[in-house]
Scaffold this motif. Sequence first.
Motif, PDB file in Angstrom:
ATOM      1  N   GLY A  71       0.811  -1.205   0.000  1.00 58.61           N
ATOM      2  CA  GLY A  71       0.000   0.000   0.000  1.00 58.61           C
ATOM      3  C   GLY A  71       0.844   1.255   0.000  1.00 58.61           C
ATOM      4  N   PHE A  72       0.585   2.138   0.957  1.00 59.00           N
ATOM      5  CA  PHE A  72       1.269   3.427   1.021  1.00 59.00           C
ATOM      6  C   PHE A  72       1.770   3.681   2.444  1.00 59.00           C
ATOM      7  N   ARG A  73       2.755   4.572   2.531  1.00 55.17           N
ATOM      8  CA  ARG A  73       3.336   4.918   3.822  1.00 55.17           C
ATOM      9  C   ARG A  73       3.554   6.428   3.867  1.00 55.17           C
ATOM     10  N   VAL A  74       3.265   7.036   5.014  1.00 54.96           N
ATOM     11  CA  VAL A  74       3.550   8.457   5.195  1.00 54.96           C
ATOM     12  C   VAL A  74       5.072   8.638   5.202  1.00 54.96           C
ATOM     13  N   LYS A  75       5.541   9.529   4.366  1.00 51.00           N
ATOM     14  CA  LYS A  75       6.986   9.683   4.191  1.00 51.00           C
ATOM     15  C   LYS A  75       7.655  10.160   5.473  1.00 51.00           C
ATOM     16  N   VAL A  76       8.808   9.607   5.748  1.00 52.56           N
ATOM     17  CA  VAL A  76       9.615  10.016   6.901  1.00 52.56           C
ATOM     18  C   VAL A  76      10.651  11.031   6.419  1.00 52.56           C
ATOM     19  N   PHE A  77      10.542  12.261   6.915  1.00 56.71           N
ATOM     20  CA  PHE A  77      11.524  13.290   6.591  1.00 56.71           C
ATOM     21  C   PHE A  77      12.552  13.373   7.717  1.00 56.71           C
ATOM     22  N   THR A  78      13.825  13.415   7.347  1.00 53.28           N
ATOM     23  CA  THR A  78      14.898  13.521   8.327  1.00 53.28           C
ATOM     24  C   THR A  78      15.217  14.995   8.607  1.00 53.28           C
ATOM     25  N   VAL A  79      16.063  15.222   9.610  1.00 51.87           N
ATOM     26  CA  VAL A  79      16.502  16.577   9.900  1.00 51.87           C
ATOM     27  C   VAL A  79      17.243  17.158   8.700  1.00 51.87           C
ATOM     28  N   GLU A  80      18.016  16.317   8.015  1.00 55.41           N
ATOM     29  CA  GLU A  80      18.725  16.787   6.821  1.00 55.41           C
ATOM     30  C   GLU A  80      17.735  17.188   5.729  1.00 55.41           C
ATOM     31  N   ASP A  81      16.665  16.421   5.579  1.00 59.17           N
ATOM     32  CA  ASP A  81      15.618  16.791   4.626  1.00 59.17           C
ATOM     33  C   ASP A  81      15.048  18.160   4.980  1.00 59.17           C
ATOM     34  N   PHE A  82      14.761  18.350   6.265  1.00 59.50           N
ATOM     35  CA  PHE A  82      14.182  19.603   6.741  1.00 59.50           C
ATOM     36  C   PHE A  82      15.116  20.769   6.457  1.00 59.50           C
ATOM     37  N   ARG A  83      16.400  20.562   6.711  1.00 55.63           N
ATOM     38  CA  ARG A  83      17.372  21.620   6.445  1.00 55.63           C
ATOM     39  C   ARG A  83      17.393  21.956   4.946  1.00 55.63           C
ATOM     40  N   GLY A  84      17.334  20.925   4.110  1.00 55.32           N
ATOM     41  CA  GLY A  84      17.302  21.164   2.666  1.00 55.32           C
ATOM     42  C   GLY A  84      16.048  21.914   2.234  1.00 55.32           C
ATOM     43  N   MET A  85      14.900  21.592   2.862  1.00 48.77           N
ATOM     44  CA  MET A  85      13.656  22.301   2.554  1.00 48.77           C
ATOM     45  C   MET A  85      13.797  23.785   2.868  1.00 48.77           C
ATOM     46  N   ILE A  86      14.389  24.090   4.028  1.00 57.70           N
ATOM     47  CA  ILE A  86      14.527  25.483   4.432  1.00 57.70           C
ATOM     48  C   ILE A  86      15.459  26.223   3.479  1.00 57.70           C
ATOM     49  N   GLU A  87      16.548  25.576   3.068  1.00 57.96           N
ATOM     50  CA  GLU A  87      17.473  26.207   2.121  1.00 57.96           C
ATOM     51  C   GLU A  87      16.752  26.520   0.819  1.00 57.96           C
ATOM     52  N   ALA A  88      15.939  25.568   0.318  1.00 58.77           N
ATOM     53  CA  ALA A  88      15.187  25.796  -0.917  1.00 58.77           C
ATOM     54  C   ALA A  88      14.145  26.892  -0.712  1.00 58.77           C
ATOM     55  N   ARG A  89      13.450  26.829   0.424  1.00 60.44           N
ATOM     56  CA  ARG A  89      12.439  27.833   0.751  1.00 60.44           C
ATOM     57  C   ARG A  89      13.054  29.224   0.809  1.00 60.44           C
ATOM     58  N   LYS A  90      14.244  29.296   1.381  1.00 57.15           N
ATOM     59  CA  LYS A  90      14.929  30.580   1.523  1.00 57.15           C
ATOM     60  C   LYS A  90      15.229  31.191   0.163  1.00 57.15           C
ATOM     61  N   LEU A  91      15.759  30.388  -0.753  1.00 58.74           N
ATOM     62  CA  LEU A  91      16.101  30.897  -2.076  1.00 58.74           C
ATOM     63  C   LEU A  91      14.879  31.411  -2.822  1.00 58.74           C
ATOM     64  N   VAL A  92      13.786  30.630  -2.764  1.00 59.98           N
ATOM     65  CA  VAL A  92      12.568  31.018  -3.472  1.00 59.98           C
ATOM     66  C   VAL A  92      11.918  32.232  -2.810  1.00 59.98           C
ATOM     67  N   ALA A  93      11.807  32.204  -1.480  1.00 62.89           N
ATOM     68  CA  ALA A  93      11.139  33.297  -0.763  1.00 62.89           C
ATOM     69  C   ALA A  93      11.897  34.609  -0.920  1.00 62.89           C
ATOM     70  N   ASP A  94      13.221  34.561  -0.895  1.00 66.87           N
ATOM     71  CA  ASP A  94      14.009  35.787  -1.071  1.00 66.87           C
ATOM     72  C   ASP A  94      13.677  36.444  -2.407  1.00 66.87           C
ATOM     73  N   GLY A  95      13.581  35.631  -3.446  1.00 73.22           N
ATOM     74  CA  GLY A  95      13.253  36.152  -4.768  1.00 73.22           C
ATOM     75  C   GLY A  95      11.848  36.714  -4.830  1.00 73.22           C
ATOM     76  N   ILE A  96      10.900  36.012  -4.207  1.00 75.50           N
ATOM     77  CA  ILE A  96       9.505  36.459  -4.209  1.00 75.50           C
ATOM     78  C   ILE A  96       9.377  37.830  -3.553  1.00 75.50           C
ATOM     79  N   PHE A  97       9.940  37.987  -2.382  1.00 73.94           N
ATOM     80  CA  PHE A  97       9.743  39.233  -1.654  1.00 73.94           C
ATOM     81  C   PHE A  97      10.552  40.380  -2.241  1.00 73.94           C
ATOM     82  N   ARG A  98      11.668  40.061  -2.859  1.00 72.82           N
ATOM     83  CA  ARG A  98      12.409  41.116  -3.544  1.00 72.82           C
ATOM     84  C   ARG A  98      11.575  41.670  -4.702  1.00 72.82           C
ATOM     85  N   LEU A  99      10.964  40.762  -5.481  1.00 76.11           N
ATOM     86  CA  LEU A  99      10.137  41.198  -6.607  1.00 76.11           C
ATOM     87  C   LEU A  99       8.874  41.913  -6.143  1.00 76.11           C
TER      88      LEU A  99
END
Length: 254
Positions: A71-99
């Motif tokens: 069947g299916f399983r709820v994905k397990v995100f690690t601390v490293e995954d979380f850190r990568g999400m924030i880095e990606a979020r930071k790059l995108v959000a910086d561009g959004i708010f600058r524009l």
Amino acid sequence: MPGSGAVTRNTLRRQIADALRDEVLAGRLPAGREFTVKQIAEQYEVSATPVREALVDLSAQGLLESVEHRGFRVKVFTVEDFRGMIEARKLVADGIFRLLVERGTGPGCGERLVSVRRRAEEAQRAAESGSLEVLIGYDLRFWRELGELLGNVYISEFLHRIRVQCWVFAVPHLQREPQLRTRLWYGHTRLLDAVTRGDAEAARLLVQEYNQSGLDWAAQLQDAGAVPGSGPGSGPKVRPGAGRGVRSGVRPEA
């Protein structure tokens, strides 16, 4: 009417996907939980087809994983995954708010800004009171609507997906926090004020503060050896709601 069956099924598919996403966000379907199409179909008293389609949609969004023959399983995100999400979020959000600051909110945005401000105020109120489920719903709507002011749906959808994944990781850890309010960010109205008045530096500093707080927390979790999926609600029973009409507490009213 021709095609009405497909329309009904697609609507049900979205409803099931939304309800399950809310259950994952609220921590009631915790990381690592496995379930089958049959279990979800029986829970919602619907056929297997829209359930299977909904679960495939959530897998495409990175919230579920398909488990062969199980069947299916709820994905397990690690601390490293979380850190990568924030880095990606930071790059995108910086561009959004600058524009946003460079272009301004533009004509015709008055009503939309009223809506964004309402989300900001509700999110901030929930954060200050430590109401986690309420905060999640309004926080997601705030950032999504603020990003949509830019007029680029691809950017806002990408950022929304990352933010959902961040919350999925964070919820079980936050639910164990004895001082929850100290872990929640509540600068929503300050950020909106900065964007509205065109203060690029203030907006940049607030976004930087927000993302840095997430990175600092990730480092603390890493040092503490945090284990994903061990928070409240990690028992064996699948409880995605009481039926197709259920509404989760993480979904704010429009």
